[in-house]
Design a protein around this motif. Structure first.
Motif, PDB file in Angstrom:
ATOM      1  N   CYS A  73      50.989  37.874  44.624  1.00  0.00           N
ATOM      2  CA  CYS A  73      50.118  38.247  43.461  1.00  0.00           C
ATOM      3  C   CYS A  73      49.526  38.048  42.198  1.00  0.00           C
ATOM      4  O   CYS A  73      49.206  38.062  41.038  1.00  0.00           O
ATOM      5  CB  CYS A  73      50.954  39.635  43.060  1.00  0.00           C
ATOM      6  SG  CYS A  73      50.906  41.521  43.469  1.00  0.00           S
ATOM      7  N   LYS A  74      50.098  35.960  42.738  1.00  0.00           N
ATOM      8  CA  LYS A  74      50.378  35.052  41.547  1.00  0.00           C
ATOM      9  C   LYS A  74      51.245  35.617  39.728  1.00  0.00           C
ATOM     10  O   LYS A  74      50.617  35.587  39.179  1.00  0.00           O
ATOM     11  CB  LYS A  74      48.498  35.529  40.611  1.00  0.00           C
ATOM     12  CG  LYS A  74      47.692  34.816  42.567  1.00  0.00           C
ATOM     13  CD  LYS A  74      46.389  33.895  41.841  1.00  0.00           C
ATOM     14  CE  LYS A  74      45.988  33.866  42.671  1.00  0.00           C
ATOM     15  NZ  LYS A  74      45.673  34.244  43.904  1.00  0.00           N
ATOM     16  N   TRP A 153      50.769  45.747  50.374  1.00  0.00           N
ATOM     17  CA  TRP A 153      49.875  44.217  49.596  1.00  0.00           C
ATOM     18  C   TRP A 153      48.443  45.313  49.608  1.00  0.00           C
ATOM     19  O   TRP A 153      47.784  45.100  48.410  1.00  0.00           O
ATOM     20  CB  TRP A 153      49.774  43.258  51.531  1.00  0.00           C
ATOM     21  CG  TRP A 153      48.708  42.548  50.598  1.00  0.00           C
ATOM     22  CD1 TRP A 153      47.419  41.915  51.573  1.00  0.00           C
ATOM     23  CD2 TRP A 153      48.825  41.454  49.619  1.00  0.00           C
ATOM     24  NE1 TRP A 153      46.585  40.997  50.652  1.00  0.00           N
ATOM     25  CE2 TRP A 153      47.246  40.844  49.859  1.00  0.00           C
ATOM     26  CE3 TRP A 153      49.081  41.583  48.427  1.00  0.00           C
ATOM     27  CZ2 TRP A 153      47.338  39.659  48.749  1.00  0.00           C
ATOM     28  CZ3 TRP A 153      49.240  40.443  47.482  1.00  0.00           C
ATOM     29  CH2 TRP A 153      47.904  39.549  47.929  1.00  0.00           C
ATOM     30  N   THR A 154      47.350  46.102  50.296  1.00  0.00           N
ATOM     31  CA  THR A 154      47.069  46.796  49.669  1.00  0.00           C
ATOM     32  C   THR A 154      46.217  47.454  49.053  1.00  0.00           C
ATOM     33  O   THR A 154      45.741  47.302  47.591  1.00  0.00           O
ATOM     34  CB  THR A 154      46.203  47.961  51.551  1.00  0.00           C
ATOM     35  OG1 THR A 154      45.625  47.021  52.401  1.00  0.00           O
ATOM     36  CG2 THR A 154      44.791  48.263  50.909  1.00  0.00           C
ATOM     37  N   SER A 155      47.554  47.807  48.509  1.00  0.00           N
ATOM     38  CA  SER A 155      48.288  49.013  47.116  1.00  0.00           C
ATOM     39  C   SER A 155      48.128  48.058  46.004  1.00  0.00           C
ATOM     40  O   SER A 155      46.974  47.838  44.545  1.00  0.00           O
ATOM     41  CB  SER A 155      48.966  49.575  47.271  1.00  0.00           C
ATOM     42  OG  SER A 155      49.199  50.725  47.714  1.00  0.00           O
ATOM     43  N   LYS A 157      47.084  44.958  45.432  1.00  0.00           N
ATOM     44  CA  LYS A 157      45.377  44.231  45.960  1.00  0.00           C
ATOM     45  C   LYS A 157      44.681  44.889  44.455  1.00  0.00           C
ATOM     46  O   LYS A 157      43.501  44.625  42.994  1.00  0.00           O
ATOM     47  CB  LYS A 157      45.415  43.071  46.890  1.00  0.00           C
ATOM     48  CG  LYS A 157      45.447  42.645  47.559  1.00  0.00           C
ATOM     49  CD  LYS A 157      44.901  42.208  48.829  1.00  0.00           C
ATOM     50  CE  LYS A 157      44.335  43.114  49.511  1.00  0.00           C
ATOM     51  NZ  LYS A 157      43.543  43.165  51.238  1.00  0.00           N
ATOM     52  N   THR A 158      44.314  46.664  44.782  1.00  0.00           N
ATOM     53  CA  THR A 158      44.085  46.672  44.078  1.00  0.00           C
ATOM     54  C   THR A 158      44.986  47.025  42.318  1.00  0.00           C
ATOM     55  O   THR A 158      44.134  47.012  41.718  1.00  0.00           O
ATOM     56  CB  THR A 158      44.067  47.991  44.312  1.00  0.00           C
ATOM     57  OG1 THR A 158      43.326  47.896  45.637  1.00  0.00           O
ATOM     58  CG2 THR A 158      43.102  49.490  44.010  1.00  0.00           C
ATOM     59  N   GLU A 161      43.887  43.650  41.118  1.00  0.00           N
ATOM     60  CA  GLU A 161      42.621  43.086  41.382  1.00  0.00           C
ATOM     61  C   GLU A 161      42.764  41.401  41.756  1.00  0.00           C
ATOM     62  O   GLU A 161      42.026  40.963  41.175  1.00  0.00           O
ATOM     63  CB  GLU A 161      41.684  42.797  39.567  1.00  0.00           C
ATOM     64  CG  GLU A 161      42.534  44.916  39.418  1.00  0.00           C
ATOM     65  CD  GLU A 161      41.417  44.607  37.449  1.00  0.00           C
ATOM     66  OE1 GLU A 161      41.080  43.270  36.963  1.00  0.00           O
ATOM     67  OE2 GLU A 161      41.143  45.582  37.646  1.00  0.00           O
ATOM     68  N   ILE A 162      43.199  41.326  43.513  1.00  0.00           N
ATOM     69  CA  ILE A 162      43.637  40.468  43.743  1.00  0.00           C
ATOM     70  C   ILE A 162      42.422  40.157  44.494  1.00  0.00           C
ATOM     71  O   ILE A 162      41.703  41.587  45.682  1.00  0.00           O
ATOM     72  CB  ILE A 162      44.575  39.955  44.420  1.00  0.00           C
ATOM     73  CG1 ILE A 162      45.508  39.844  43.060  1.00  0.00           C
ATOM     74  CG2 ILE A 162      44.736  39.252  44.861  1.00  0.00           C
ATOM     75  CD1 ILE A 162      47.060  40.713  44.338  1.00  0.00           C
TER      76      ILE A 162
END
Length: 162
Positions: A73-74, A153-155, A157-158, A161-162
């Motif tokens: 997620c950086k 991972w899906t959650s 990313k949202t 904001e990846i």
């Protein structure tokens, strides 16, 4: 003397506001409180709440897994604060969330267990009280289940904001 022109002695003012304000070398700040134990510097106002009775924060394996998830997620441990729900009073945890978080991740702890007045399903991003919450199973469960990893991972990313 009218109510608009009441004058109080400085000692009386000090007695009235002794728990509200503290003056130190010309600056005024909130009363000093004992900082809560957390792992990380919370540089991005992200609080990760876990629950482990046997360790201060997380077992090494879960900490490594969380570090890898954060890197994807950086983010790093410096960007978050890990708090162990087993070692903190609910009121202290709520104070920390209200003053130091804009995102809260709950791993293995249901939202109602930390005093939230709402409950929501795992992996659903839940806005509440100017914050975004994410509840998920324990990190050890997620690490060993490919399907749970994908949902997390899906959650994330949202959320990030990846």
């Amino acid at each position: 003397m009218s109510l608009n022109n009441i004058q109080l002695k400085s000692s009386m003012l000090a007695d009235l506001y002794k728990n509200s304000l503290v003056e130190t070398s010309g600056t005024i700040s909130a009363p000093q409180t004992k900082p809560l134990k957390c792992l990380g510097n919370n540089q991005k106002n992200i609080i990760v709440i876990v629950s482990h009775d046997s360790v201060p924060f997380l077992p090494d394996g879960e900490l490594n897994f969380l570090s890898n998830v954060l890197a994807a997620c950086k983010l790093s441990i410096a960007d978050i604060a890990i708090v162990n729900n087993s070692n903190i009073k609910e009121s202290d945890l709520q104070t920390m969330i209200n003053t130091e978080a804009n995102k809260v991740l709950l791993f293995g702890i249901e939202p109602l267990a930390i005093g939230l007045p709402i409950n929501f399903p795992a992996f659903q991003l839940q806005p509440f009280n100017s914050r975004t919450y994410l509840y998920a199973p324990e990190l050890s469960q997620i690490e060993s289940d490919k399907g749970l990893k994908a949902r997390l991972w899906t959650s994330l990313k949202t959320m990030f904001e990846i």
